[in-house]
Design an enzyme around this catalytic site. Structure first.
Site, PDB file in Angstrom:
ATOM      1  CB  ILE A  94      -0.945  -0.008   1.217  1.00 28.93           C
ATOM      2  CG1 ILE A  94      -1.945  -1.157   1.094  1.00 28.93           C
ATOM      3  CG2 ILE A  94      -1.690   1.324   1.337  1.00 28.93           C
ATOM      4  CD1 ILE A  94      -2.778  -1.397   2.335  1.00 28.93           C
ATOM      5  N   GLY A  95       1.973   1.220   0.749  1.00 30.86           N
ATOM      6  CA  GLY A  95       2.862   2.378   0.809  1.00 30.86           C
ATOM      7  C   GLY A  95       3.399   2.784  -0.541  1.00 30.86           C
ATOM      8  CB  SER A  98      -5.209  -2.424  10.673  1.00 28.80           C
ATOM      9  OG  SER A  98      -5.896  -3.604  10.283  1.00 28.80           O
ATOM     10  CE1 TYR A 158       0.071  -5.419  10.947  1.00 26.81           C
ATOM     11  CE2 TYR A 158      -2.274  -5.955  10.955  1.00 26.81           C
ATOM     12  CZ  TYR A 158      -1.200  -5.246  10.434  1.00 26.81           C
ATOM     13  OH  TYR A 158      -1.406  -4.366   9.387  1.00 26.81           O
TER      14      TYR A 158
END
Length: 306
Positions: A25-26, A144, A169
């Site tokens: 995504i970055g 997220s 996470y």
């Protein structure tokens, strides 16, 4: 105002940093921002991958101004940025481990919490003078949607008890998002012109993501297998839209949360309500104190007037 993800406003003369901008995504955040005429710096610990990402962006964006700074968020050591100001930073880089055992950084900190949260917390301290030098700097923290269903135990931030990778996470991303909201409150308290915005990308799959050689090439078989998932999820190119809007849209305000329109999973970037643990001011303040103790830094002090 209407927002067109395919026709972004110009940002000539501005400089943006994207952590983890060499992949996933970055990468698409960086590519889309580069198309606005801005200078985009990729924060990456792997110079080879960063060079590949720069080559891909330049191939798709003629005249793109794109560079690289070496950055390892698991043990924050960054090269000096040879710039006078930073108009925005996108905290996108992250680590997601699939299975045990629990892994530690060189400093003995749980890897996902250290990389996803503490690394960006500490980086804010170092970037503060550059962000403060911009007329209206922005810190955009990418969380997220999985974080919304998780809880954060301040007595076990590093998941020493009952370690489960996916839960660890999600907790690290929840910590990131709480940091983003608390940072904005502290920036307002010291009268800073910099603001902090939180985003999340929804659900994104590689199989729905267009190829960007030499960064990544999607096979025909992969594309076909991913078609059914397109009814619910989206590509990483689309998943970049909330962060890109948070950087560029003049209507965005500090302390806001932006995500995909359709059930928070896919679609155009829209403003979302801040609810549940994300709205817990006391929890965020206590997390800030814990993060300050772990890093030895307090980013909000770096923005305070001399």
């Amino acid at each position: 105002m209407s927002w067109d993800v395919k026709h972004l406003p110009r940002a000539d003369g501005k400089t943006f940093l994207v952590t983890g901008g060499n992949a996933g995504i970055g990468y698409f955040v960086a590519e889309q921002l580069a198309g606005t005429g801005a200078t985009v710096i990729l924060g990456s610990r792997d110079p080879v991958k960063a060079e590949a990402a720069q080559a891909s962006i330049r191939a798709r964006v003629p005249g793109a101004r794109v560079g690289h700074v070496r950055l390892d968020l698991s043990s924050p050591r960054t090269e000096p940025l040879d710039i006078e100001r930073l108009d925005a930073v996108v905290y996108n880089a992250g680590v997601l481990l699939d299975r045990p055992p629990r892994r530690l950084t060189e400093e003995g900190t749980e890897l996902m919490f250290a990389t996803n949260h503490l690394g960006h917390f500490a980086l804010t301290w170092w970037l503060a003078p550059l962000l403060a030098a911009a007329p209206a700097g922005r810190v955009v923290t990418t969380g997220s949607f999985t974080a919304k269903s998780e809880s954060l135990g301040l007595d076990d931030l590093q998941n020493e008890r009952d370690y489960r990778p996916k839960r660890a996470y999600a907790r690290s991303k929840l910590a990131q998002m709480l940091f983003g909201f608390e940072l904005d409150r502290r920036l307002r308290a010291v009268g800073s012109t910099t603001m902090s915005v939180v985003t999340h990308p929804g659900g994104a799959l590689d199989s729905l993501t267009p190829s960007r050689p030499p960064v990544r090439v999607r096979t025909t078989g992969e594309r076909l297998r991913g078609l059914p998932a397109g009814l619910l999820l989206q590509s990483k190119e689309a998943a970049a839209w909330p962060a890109v809007r948070a950087v560029l849209d003049p209507a965005v305000r500090g302390g806001q949360l932006w995500g995909p329109r359709v059930f928070g999973i896919r679609g155009l970037p829209v403003l979302e309500p801040v609810r549940g643990q994300l709205a817990d001011v006391e929890l965020a303040a206590r997390l800030w104190t814990a993060s300050r103790e772990l890093t030895g830094l307090d980013p909000s002090l770096a923005f305070s007037p001399a």
